[in-house]
Design an enzyme around this catalytic site. Structure first.
Site, PDB file in Angstrom:
ATOM      1  N   GLU A 254       0.886  -1.169   0.000  1.00 18.68           N
ATOM      2  CA  GLU A 254       0.000   0.000   0.000  1.00 18.68           C
ATOM      3  C   GLU A 254       0.916   1.208   0.000  1.00 18.68           C
ATOM      4  OE1 GLU A 254      -1.647   3.024   0.798  1.00 18.68           O
ATOM      5  OE2 GLU A 254      -2.230   2.317   2.807  1.00 18.68           O
ATOM      6  N   CYS A 288      -2.116   8.987   2.820  1.00 21.52           N
ATOM      7  CA  CYS A 288      -1.847   8.601   1.429  1.00 21.52           C
ATOM      8  C   CYS A 288      -3.072   8.816   0.548  1.00 21.52           C
ATOM      9  CB  CYS A 288      -1.349   7.165   1.364  1.00 21.52           C
ATOM     10  SG  CYS A 288      -2.391   6.063   2.288  1.00 21.52           S
TER      11      CYS A 288
END
Ligand code: ADP
Length: 482
Positions: A254, A288
């Site tokens: 990720e 993010c």
């Protein structure tokens, strides 16, 4: 740090059920808000890393054979303990990471929701029976744990990122060696302490801190480790992935994002602002999935910029413990420098500074919430992840400009789209090259959402019914002669 349960501030690592030290080899952890030393954690030795791997490797032999119900009960107990201790966990997090205490509490609950979710999913690791080549031929499809998993997590969500990996791994029957960020290890170590209290058998959960490069190399090169799950920068993700090749490990990655936040002129201003303030300013922009590039249709611009100016100038910056503070410090001075570099570069190249644009006297890690307009697609700020409290706005005229602008990035994690035209929602979201799309909302991450990215933002999904698949291997038993 004064906690209700002082045992939760751990300055040791967990290996094979024992809390261990490493003499004088320690890493100091500082509070980004006031620069004070919180505590230190061990920099584990190579031998200790190997013992953690071998403990996880031994423990899996019994852990994987435990009935799903038993694993589920342990996860549920762990969840209950997290919730019982949520105020302490929030305080630990706020101190080491800097986010406002109320936001830290929200993160503890958000992290816990994954533990609760996967306590339930542990019982639903279902197989399948498929027809074979002939009548007396059947294919039994079963799912088995991948094995020993190395979990490496970042500092921006010190509790939730590690909970989101540990819970599905444990539910699936895997054992783990977890390595939190050296900037924020205490939230993770407190979770490990609560897991010990819940009664996970020794060796099932190991948690180590130290030289990230060394730990990464040993975890990725060990044939006893079967999977690496990583959340962090694209650069480190690439290193870890390549290190996993020789031993053919499974990986979940990720990685970084660069989310477009697209606003069409038929959008609802209230929804836009609610979405923007969440997607941009949560954790001071250090997420993010943060809205990185705000793309506004021309006709909507005037009302939008007025609303942005009002909302951003109301944000209170400061000590994470002061009531109503919404913006805490960034994680360290290097983060502040990076944000300022992007802001100054944009201004030099023609962006207009509407608000903010400077550091603050509150401390070296504080950066003023900033609004920039007249952003152009060739500016660094449009192409790099800002990871700070900066609203960078670009205007567009027609729908057909949007896909090229939005997809002009290797990152493919999240995108946001605000419009009331249903046909347009389907038209645009079909072509957006991102793993997650928030339509008329800035909230795209909770336990039932498959979280993850496309392109350079990684592979695999966390959360949801798909999250547990990352820790499972499919076995086909082809039966004949029956
Ligand atoms: P960030 O910029 O968010 O800190 P990083 O990718 O640098 O992202 O860090 C995320 C996690 O990866 C942290 O736990 C960090 O310690 C770890 N890390 C950094 N470099 C390496 C490496 N070479 N090998 C393994 N882990 C690493």
């Amino acid at each position: 740090m004064q906690l209700n349960n002082q045992l939760l501030l751990k300055n040791q690592c967990l290996i094979n059920g024992q809390w261990i030290e490493n003499g004088s080899q320690r890493i100091k952890v500082f509070n980004p808000s006031n620069g004070e030393l919180i505590e230190s954690v061990p920099a584990v030795s190579e031998k200790q890393i190997q013992s953690a791997i071998s403990a996880a490797s031994k423990a899996i032999e019994t852990w994987k054979h435990l009935a799903a119900d038993e694993r589920s009960i342990l996860l549920r107990k762990w969840y209950d303990l997290i919730i019982e201790n949520e105020l302490d966990l929030a305080q630990i997090m706020s101190d080491e990471q800097g986010k406002p205490i109320e936001e830290a509490l929200q993160e503890v609950r958000y992290g816990a929701s994954y533990v609760e979710w996967f306590a339930e999913e542990a019982k639903r690791i279902n197989g399948n029976i498929l027809p074979g080549k002939s009548l007396n031929n059947k294919i039994f499809v079963t799912k088995e744990p991948v094995g020993v998993c190395g979990l490496i997590t970042p500092w921006n969500f010190p509790n939730a990122m590690i909970a989101r990996k540990m819970a599905p791994a444990l539910a699936a029957g895997c054992t783990i060696i977890a390595k939190p960020s050296e900037e924020t290890p205490f939230s993770a170590l407190a979770l490990a302490e609560l897991a010990c209290m819940a009664g996970f058998p020794r060796g099932v959960i190991n948690m180590i801190t130290g030289d990230s490069k060394k730990i990464g190399e040993l975890l990725t090169s060990s044939p006893l480790v079967h999977k690496i799950s990583f959340t962090g920068s694209t650069k480190v993700g690439e290193i870890l992935k390549s290190q996993c090749v020789p031993t053919h490990k499974r990986t979940s990655m990720e990685l970084g994002g660069n989310a477009p936040f697209i606003i069409f002129d038929d959008a609802n201003l209230e929804e836009v602002m609610k979405g923007l303030m969440h997607a941009k300013f949560r954790n001071s922009g250090q997420t993010c999935v943060a809205a990185n590039r705000i793309l506004v249709q021309k006709k909507f611009y005037t009302q939008f910029i007025e609303a942005v100016k009002q909302a951003v100038s109301k944000l209170i910056i400061g000590d994470p413990y002061v009531q109503d503070v919404k913006i805490g410090p960034l994680i360290n001075e290097a983060a502040v420098k990076k944000v300022d570099r992007l802001v100054q570069d944009a201004i030099q190249n023609g962006a207009e500074l509407v608000l903010g644009g400077k550091t603050l006297e509150l401390g070296p890690c504080f950066y003023e919430p900033t609004v920039l307009t007249n952003i152009k697609p060739d500016m660094k700020i449009f192409n790099e992840e800002i990871f700070g409290p900066v609203v960078a706005i670009l205007t567009f005229e027609k729908e057909d400009e949007i896909l090229e602008l939005s997809n002009q990035t290797n990152a493919g994690l999240a995108a946001y789209l605000f419009t009331k035209d249903v046909a347009r929602i389907f038209r645009i979201s079909r072509e957006l090259q991102f793993g997650m799309i928030g339509v008329n909302t800035g909230v795209i991450s909770y336990a039932s959402v498959p979280f993850g990215g496309a392109k350079y933002s990684g592979e695999g999904r966390e959360g949801s019914k798909y999250g547990i698949e990352e820790y499972l291997e499919i076995k086909s038993t082809v039966l004949s002669g029956i």
